[in-house]
Design an enzyme around this catalytic site. Structure first.
Site, PDB file in Angstrom:
ATOM      1  N   ASN A  13      73.856 -53.373 -36.956  1.00 16.48           N
ATOM      2  CA  ASN A  13      74.955 -52.645 -37.598  1.00 16.48           C
ATOM      3  C   ASN A  13      75.066 -51.281 -36.933  1.00 16.48           C
ATOM      4  O   ASN A  13      74.257 -50.384 -37.188  1.00 16.48           O
ATOM      5  CB  ASN A  13      74.670 -52.512 -39.099  1.00 16.48           C
ATOM      6  CG  ASN A  13      75.859 -51.996 -39.884  1.00 16.48           C
ATOM      7  OD1 ASN A  13      76.797 -51.440 -39.330  1.00 16.48           O
ATOM      8  ND2 ASN A  13      75.812 -52.162 -41.193  1.00 16.48           N
ATOM      9  N   LYS A  20      71.436 -49.629 -37.258  1.00 12.79           N
ATOM     10  CA  LYS A  20      70.555 -50.275 -38.223  1.00 12.79           C
ATOM     11  C   LYS A  20      70.327 -51.711 -37.758  1.00 12.79           C
ATOM     12  O   LYS A  20      71.276 -52.423 -37.412  1.00 12.79           O
ATOM     13  CB  LYS A  20      71.179 -50.259 -39.623  1.00 12.79           C
ATOM     14  CG  LYS A  20      71.277 -48.867 -40.227  1.00 12.79           C
ATOM     15  CD  LYS A  20      71.719 -48.889 -41.678  1.00 12.79           C
ATOM     16  CE  LYS A  20      73.178 -49.251 -41.820  1.00 12.79           C
ATOM     17  NZ  LYS A  20      73.650 -49.145 -43.220  1.00 12.79           N
ATOM     18  N   ARG A 111      77.828 -56.476 -36.657  1.00 10.91           N
ATOM     19  CA  ARG A 111      78.916 -56.070 -37.537  1.00 10.91           C
ATOM     20  C   ARG A 111      79.990 -55.392 -36.690  1.00 10.91           C
ATOM     21  O   ARG A 111      79.736 -54.394 -36.020  1.00 10.91           O
ATOM     22  CB  ARG A 111      78.417 -55.095 -38.612  1.00 10.91           C
ATOM     23  CG  ARG A 111      79.549 -54.623 -39.525  1.00 10.91           C
ATOM     24  CD  ARG A 111      79.159 -53.401 -40.325  1.00 10.91           C
ATOM     25  NE  ARG A 111      80.319 -52.871 -41.045  1.00 10.91           N
ATOM     26  CZ  ARG A 111      80.437 -51.602 -41.425  1.00 10.91           C
ATOM     27  NH1 ARG A 111      79.497 -50.730 -41.145  1.00 10.91           N
ATOM     28  NH2 ARG A 111      81.519 -51.205 -42.067  1.00 10.91           N
ATOM     29  N   ASP A 167      84.437 -57.184 -40.534  1.00 13.11           N
ATOM     30  CA  ASP A 167      84.706 -56.674 -41.880  1.00 13.11           C
ATOM     31  C   ASP A 167      86.081 -57.099 -42.378  1.00 13.11           C
ATOM     32  O   ASP A 167      86.302 -57.228 -43.578  1.00 13.11           O
ATOM     33  CB  ASP A 167      84.631 -55.143 -41.880  1.00 13.11           C
ATOM     34  CG  ASP A 167      83.234 -54.645 -42.215  1.00 13.11           C
ATOM     35  OD1 ASP A 167      82.528 -55.317 -42.983  1.00 13.11           O
ATOM     36  OD2 ASP A 167      82.849 -53.579 -41.717  1.00 13.11           O
ATOM     37  N   HIS A 246      82.959 -49.513 -52.727  1.00  9.55           N
ATOM     38  CA  HIS A 246      81.983 -49.201 -51.680  1.00  9.55           C
ATOM     39  C   HIS A 246      82.176 -47.732 -51.328  1.00  9.55           C
ATOM     40  O   HIS A 246      83.122 -47.369 -50.617  1.00  9.55           O
ATOM     41  CB  HIS A 246      82.202 -50.084 -50.445  1.00  9.55           C
ATOM     42  CG  HIS A 246      81.199 -49.834 -49.359  1.00  9.55           C
ATOM     43  ND1 HIS A 246      80.179 -50.704 -49.067  1.00  9.55           N
ATOM     44  CD2 HIS A 246      81.048 -48.792 -48.502  1.00  9.55           C
ATOM     45  CE1 HIS A 246      79.442 -50.220 -48.087  1.00  9.55           C
ATOM     46  NE2 HIS A 246      79.960 -49.054 -47.731  1.00  9.55           N
ATOM     47  N   LEU A 247      81.301 -46.893 -51.857  1.00  8.06           N
ATOM     48  CA  LEU A 247      81.470 -45.444 -51.741  1.00  8.06           C
ATOM     49  C   LEU A 247      80.380 -44.859 -50.855  1.00  8.06           C
ATOM     50  O   LEU A 247      79.196 -44.897 -51.203  1.00  8.06           O
ATOM     51  CB  LEU A 247      81.429 -44.793 -53.129  1.00  8.06           C
ATOM     52  CG  LEU A 247      82.379 -45.383 -54.183  1.00  8.06           C
ATOM     53  CD1 LEU A 247      82.198 -44.687 -55.518  1.00  8.06           C
ATOM     54  CD2 LEU A 247      83.829 -45.285 -53.713  1.00  8.06           C
ATOM     55  N   GLY A 250      82.184 -43.411 -45.455  1.00  7.86           N
ATOM     56  CA  GLY A 250      83.427 -44.170 -45.414  1.00  7.86           C
ATOM     57  C   GLY A 250      83.532 -44.875 -46.749  1.00  7.86           C
ATOM     58  O   GLY A 250      82.577 -45.524 -47.179  1.00  7.86           O
ATOM     59  N   GLU A 451      74.576 -55.372 -45.695  1.00  5.76           N
ATOM     60  CA  GLU A 451      75.457 -56.027 -44.729  1.00  5.76           C
ATOM     61  C   GLU A 451      74.668 -56.825 -43.702  1.00  5.76           C
ATOM     62  O   GLU A 451      75.119 -57.887 -43.251  1.00  5.76           O
ATOM     63  CB  GLU A 451      76.319 -54.973 -44.037  1.00  5.76           C
ATOM     64  CG  GLU A 451      77.322 -54.321 -44.975  1.00  5.76           C
ATOM     65  CD  GLU A 451      77.797 -52.961 -44.496  1.00  5.76           C
ATOM     66  OE1 GLU A 451      78.980 -52.644 -44.699  1.00  5.76           O
ATOM     67  OE2 GLU A 451      76.978 -52.215 -43.932  1.00  5.76           O
TER      68      GLU A 451
END
Length: 469
Positions: A13, A20, A111, A167, A246-247, A250, A451
């Protein structure tokens, strides 16, 4: 799956200045069952993260699940200067710390934020790589970083197959009247100008996690009416109506109807919708022209206009806006601590920029939450907080929870809310246990989204890949 033990999957990611990575072992397909839910098809071996890649020294963390394997946290590494060197350092740590040969990795899941019209994962070929590269302008903070890691992976581990997970794919179910903009339809179709939506891997994980959680508790007579029990037991995920938040740096919101994305706050690019650390979120389309005009004030005088290239405009709205532009910090935790939230004076934001940034974020979240309730006719099972801020901000969850009560939600219980940030469970119900309601009960959840796990899971369950392996 090879009998030689080459059953490892990497999930990668890439952020604009971070990387990550999670390493998983894939279970035998014979053990996975047919419901794609239980048991888990992958097992986490270790996770790693590299931050501050563009602001050296980069910081390297390596966390194996085996306590006997050497770990490290935020170790400064001068040799990491870009995503390629970051990945190379990870592979070296994999070999020296965990004694794992990178050649055992059979698939690498990447991702990729913007996939355009790709509606399912694709193996990286020259054609798919070029297509993703063309979409980089639509996700300037992410696609470029993902491509650099993809290239590094192909160079260093040429025998492993790289798979792109988009995504945008999660939102392919959004109806055309919601995904379309009110512009020339022929031009829009030709250039792909429509709402795509983002954070899809996170939303897919949250939907599955909530479904599993509710399936385990649906025997509770106070959790569902008999009608909802039957509906839910027949098709767990396909029966859910959810509002997902999703806070993070972004941020986005998504409304799920009958287990599918109905609408989401981000649009053609991740810029639309909620403000973020450096993103403006939704603005009047003509704002950028007034922002850059020569007059220093709002004017429609053509002589005062300054040419603004798309690159300049996107740089301003993507990298030089958001709460960092208001407060000087991208850390929402710092903003919360300085926002004087105990002061209920409505004019405090006039003198306190941290309160202004906080109130703007709260207001925009409430805007989407309210509108999504109308789209679901008020029939909502739960609202779910996720992402770095959603998982950590006790105050934000509490304030939104208070507002939600007018819509029939169970109250947010303060001790549950405070403990949710520290708890290790994937899903936590922070609303009160029992409240009588004639309508569909509405809960408040916190989800620790993952994710990387979602990608590895999808990879392990995708017959297209393993039938060839």
């Amino acid at each position: 799956m090879s009998s030689s033990g080459n059953n490892l999957v990497l999930s990668v990611n890439a952020g604009s200045s971070s990387l990550k990575i999670s390493l998983y072992a894939v279970s035998s397909h014979q053990e996975q069952g047919q419901d794609h839910t239980f048991p888990e098809p992958v097992t986490l071996i270790l996770s790693s993260s590299i931050s501050s890649i563009s602001a050296p020294p980069a910081k390297f963390s390596f966390q194996p699940t085996d306590s006997g394997v050497q770990s490290c946290k935020d170790e400064p590494v001068d040799s990491i200067t870009d995503h390629a060197s970051a990945f190379a350092h990870f592979l070296e740590a994999l070999r020296t710390k965990a004694s794992i040969d990178g050649k055992r990795v059979i698939y690498i899941c990447h991702r990729v934020v913007h996939g355009g019209d790709y509606n399912e994962p694709v193996q990286i070929t020259q054609e798919s790589y070029d297509h993703i590269e063309k979409l980089s302008d639509l996700a300037p903070l992410h696609n470029g970083a993902a491509l650099s890691v993809i290239k590094a992976c192909i160079d260093v581990l040429p025998d492993a197959k790289s798979i792109a997970y988009f995504d945008t794919a999660f939102h392919r179910s959004i109806p055309i009247h919601i995904s379309s903009y009110a512009i020339d339809p022929e031009l829009a179709k030709k250039r792909g100008l429509k709402k795509y939506g983002f954070h899809g891997l996170s939303y897919a994980f949250i939907l599955r996690a909530v479904s599993q959680y509710l399936l385990k508790v649906c025997h509770d007579a106070f959790a569902f009416t008999i009608e909802v029990d039957i509906r839910f037991l027949l098709q767990p995920s396909k029966s859910l109506n959810l509002i997902l938040l999703h806070l993070g740096s972004g941020a986005s919101a998504c409304v799920i109807k009958n287990g599918e994305s109905l609408d989401t706050s981000m649009g053609l690019t991740p810029l639309n919708g909620l403000p973020g650390a450096t993103r403006s979120g939704s603005v009047d389309p003509s704002l950028i022209f007034h922002y850059t005009n020569k007059a220093g004030r709002i004017t429609h005088d053509p002589s005062m206009a300054t040419h603004v290239g798309v690159t300049t405009a996107e740089d301003i709205l993507n990298r030089k806006s958001g709460w960092k532009a208001i407060t000087g910090t991208a850390d929402f935790g710092v903003i919360t601590s300085k926002a004087e939230l105990e002061n209920h004076d409505s004019e405090i934001a006039l003198r306190n920029p941290h309160r202004l940034a906080y109130d703007i974020f709260l207001d925009r979240i409430l805007h989407f939450v309210g509108s999504y309730h109308l789209k679901l006719d008020g029939e909502v099972d739960a609202i779910v907080f996720a992402g770095g801020i959603g998982e950590k901000s006790v105050q934000l969850r509490s304030m939104i929870g208070e507002k939600l009560q007018c819509l029939g939600y169970r109250r947010v219980e303060s001790s549950k809310n405070e403990n949710a940030t520290k708890a290790g469970a994937t899903i936590l119900d922070i609303s009160v246990d029992r409240e009588e309601s004639k309508n569909r009960p509405k809960r408040v959840f916190v989800c620790h989204t993952d994710e990387q796990l979602e990608m590895a899971r999808e990879c392990a369950l995708d017959r297209r890949f393993w039938d060839e392996a």
